[in-house]
Motif scaffolding. Structure first.
Motif, PDB file in Angstrom:
ATOM      1  N   LEU A  67      55.279  34.577  38.909  1.00  0.00           N
ATOM      2  CA  LEU A  67      54.015  33.857  39.018  1.00  0.00           C
ATOM      3  C   LEU A  67      52.875  34.857  38.959  1.00  0.00           C
ATOM      4  N   LYS A  68      51.983  34.674  38.001  1.00  0.00           N
ATOM      5  CA  LYS A  68      50.925  35.641  37.756  1.00  0.00           C
ATOM      6  C   LYS A  68      49.587  35.123  38.273  1.00  0.00           C
ATOM      7  N   ILE A  69      48.888  35.969  39.021  1.00  0.00           N
ATOM      8  CA  ILE A  69      47.523  35.678  39.452  1.00  0.00           C
ATOM      9  C   ILE A  69      46.576  36.401  38.505  1.00  0.00           C
ATOM     10  N   GLU A  70      45.675  35.649  37.874  1.00  0.00           N
ATOM     11  CA  GLU A  70      44.679  36.250  36.976  1.00  0.00           C
ATOM     12  C   GLU A  70      43.615  36.956  37.809  1.00  0.00           C
ATOM     13  N   GLY A  71      43.002  38.041  37.260  1.00  0.00           N
ATOM     14  CA  GLY A  71      41.872  38.606  37.974  1.00  0.00           C
ATOM     15  C   GLY A  71      41.732  40.110  38.029  1.00  0.00           C
ATOM     16  N   ARG A  72      42.050  40.835  36.947  1.00  0.00           N
ATOM     17  CA  ARG A  72      41.879  42.288  37.000  1.00  0.00           C
ATOM     18  C   ARG A  72      40.417  42.705  37.076  1.00  0.00           C
TER      19      ARG A  72
END
Length: 410
Positions: free
Chosen positions: A253-258
């Protein structure tokens, strides 16, 4: 949709720089994704020079966390000569995986970073099992699926691909109105190439409609006279549906936001860690803990939606404005706990008596009221006005280093 696995998915969190990498690691990420100073899709983020990359990989690995490096731009000819040496350095540093989209880049990753897993980026627009299998045959360990897929479609991809091929999907963060983030709007309007990490986000701007033969005469196509944010997609939030993502066979599960803040990384990582740990401990039907959604509403965000996971999106865009909901700010970051006192570095001024919402790594938040505040020389003070000053606040329980003291906006 039947359950294909009871395995709890990996939590993959963004790291725009070394500070945010440490926040993701400390607050419960299983893996982080980041980029070097070139070839990544977020030039607005600070990103990692070689020395920071070495430090970041060491910090992550020392804490049992993997590091995935985004090398997912669509490079042009003049950039290619610099790519092999960069990949060799990445390989030598010990990065766990390289995320790529371009077929030529994928070939170079296999050649110059042989110790790294190959993950195929969302930029590749993988929407079916044949494409996923094609990338597997090219050596991919993982595919990051297009954001335009439903859970039912993902489950079919899982059923018709090798079990050794991992499936990653976005669970939280900003959504792109174009297909899997492949967009030319920024290039046309500003000269900044979104496919090389330099998007100006014109989809978030306000637009009005004008008829060709009536120059200067604007037509209202929304509820207000300020134009329309017709391209403005809401943020994705799947925290309440992690069981359904797991049941579809999603491995990560990937959280966007770099490009997002240290605070955003800490809060989202902690919230999703809490949700996944709750799911792991559940027997039978699962419900997301209430505090998790409360936390996700404490970060700067657009209105939330579930994207395409349950079919055609409803209420997936906000037309009135492109603004964020911002209800909380960070007052101080905890440096330590000693003799019944929280020792912290001030970020935003406050007065004695301020009530804080304290966020600790890998823990449910708690409320702390600063009835008494001291400076670094143990003088009692009525207010903490100077950013970066050291403050001390009595507290009857130990508080972990790196915890955040938050204030609700007036």
């Amino acid at each position: 949709m039947s359950t294909l696995t009871n395995k709890i998915p990996e939590l993959l969190c963004p790291a725009g720089d070394l500070t945010r990498l440490k926040a993701a690691v400390d607050y419960g990420a299983d893996a982080v994704y980041l980029a070097g100073e070139e070839f990544g899709m977020r030039t607005a983020a600070s990103n990692f020079g070689i020395e920071d990359l070495k430090d970041g990989v060491k910090y992550a690995h020392d804490n049992g966390v993997k590091v995935h490096l985004a090398c997912n731009t669509i490079p042009h000819n003049e950039e290619l000569p610099r790519l092999p040496s960069f990949l060799e350095q990445v390989n030598d540093i010990g990065v766990d995986a390289v995320i790529s989209a371009d077929l030529g880049t994928i070939g170079l990753v296999k050649k110059y970073a042989p110790n790294c897993e190959l993950h195929v980026s969302v930029q590749s627009g993988i929407c079916n099992y044949e494409t996923a299998n094609a990338y597997y045959n090219l050596g991919a360990k993982r595919v990051v699926l297009a954001r335009e897929l439903s859970l039912q479609e993902i489950a079919e991809i899982r059923a018709k691909t090798p079990k050794e091929l991992e499936i990653e999907a976005f669970a939280h963060g900003a959504m792109c109105v174009s297909f899997s983030a492949r967009c030319l709007l920024s290039s046309y309007m500003t000269g900044r190439d979104a496919n090389r990490g330099d998007c100006a986000q014109p989809c978030r701007w306000s637009y009005s409609l004008m008829e060709e033969k009536r120059p200067g005469q604007f037509f209202d196509i929304t509820e207000t006279d300020k134009g329309t944010y017709i391209l403005n997609a809401n943020d994705l939030c799947m925290a309440e549906y992690l069981d359904k993502m797991r049941d579809a066979g999603i491995d990560s599960l990937k959280i966007e936001g770099r490009a997002k803040s240290h605070y955003y990384v800490a809060v989202t990582t902690n919230a999703y860690r809490g949700a996944l740990d709750s799911l792991a401990a559940s027997k039978g039907e699962w419900k997301c803990p209430e505090w998790v959604m409360e936390e996700l509403n404490k970060i700067s965000h657009r209105n939330y939606s579930q994207g395409f996971f349950f079919g055609r999106p409803e209420n997936a865009q906000t037309y009135a404005n492109a603004g964020y909901v911002r209800d909380y700010s960070v007052a101080a970051i905890v440096d330590g706990y000693q003799d019944g006192m929280i020792i912290a570095t001030l970020k935003n001024k406050f007065l004695k008596g301020q009530e804080f919402d304290c966020l600790e790594p890998k823990a449910k938040p708690f409320i702390l009221k600063a009835n008494t505040v001291y400076d670094e020389k143990d003088n009692e003070i009525e207010s903490a006005p100077h950013p970066m000053m050291t403050i001390k606040i009595p507290c009857d329980r130990p508080v972990k280093k790196g915890s955040l003291l938050r204030m609700k906006a007036d």
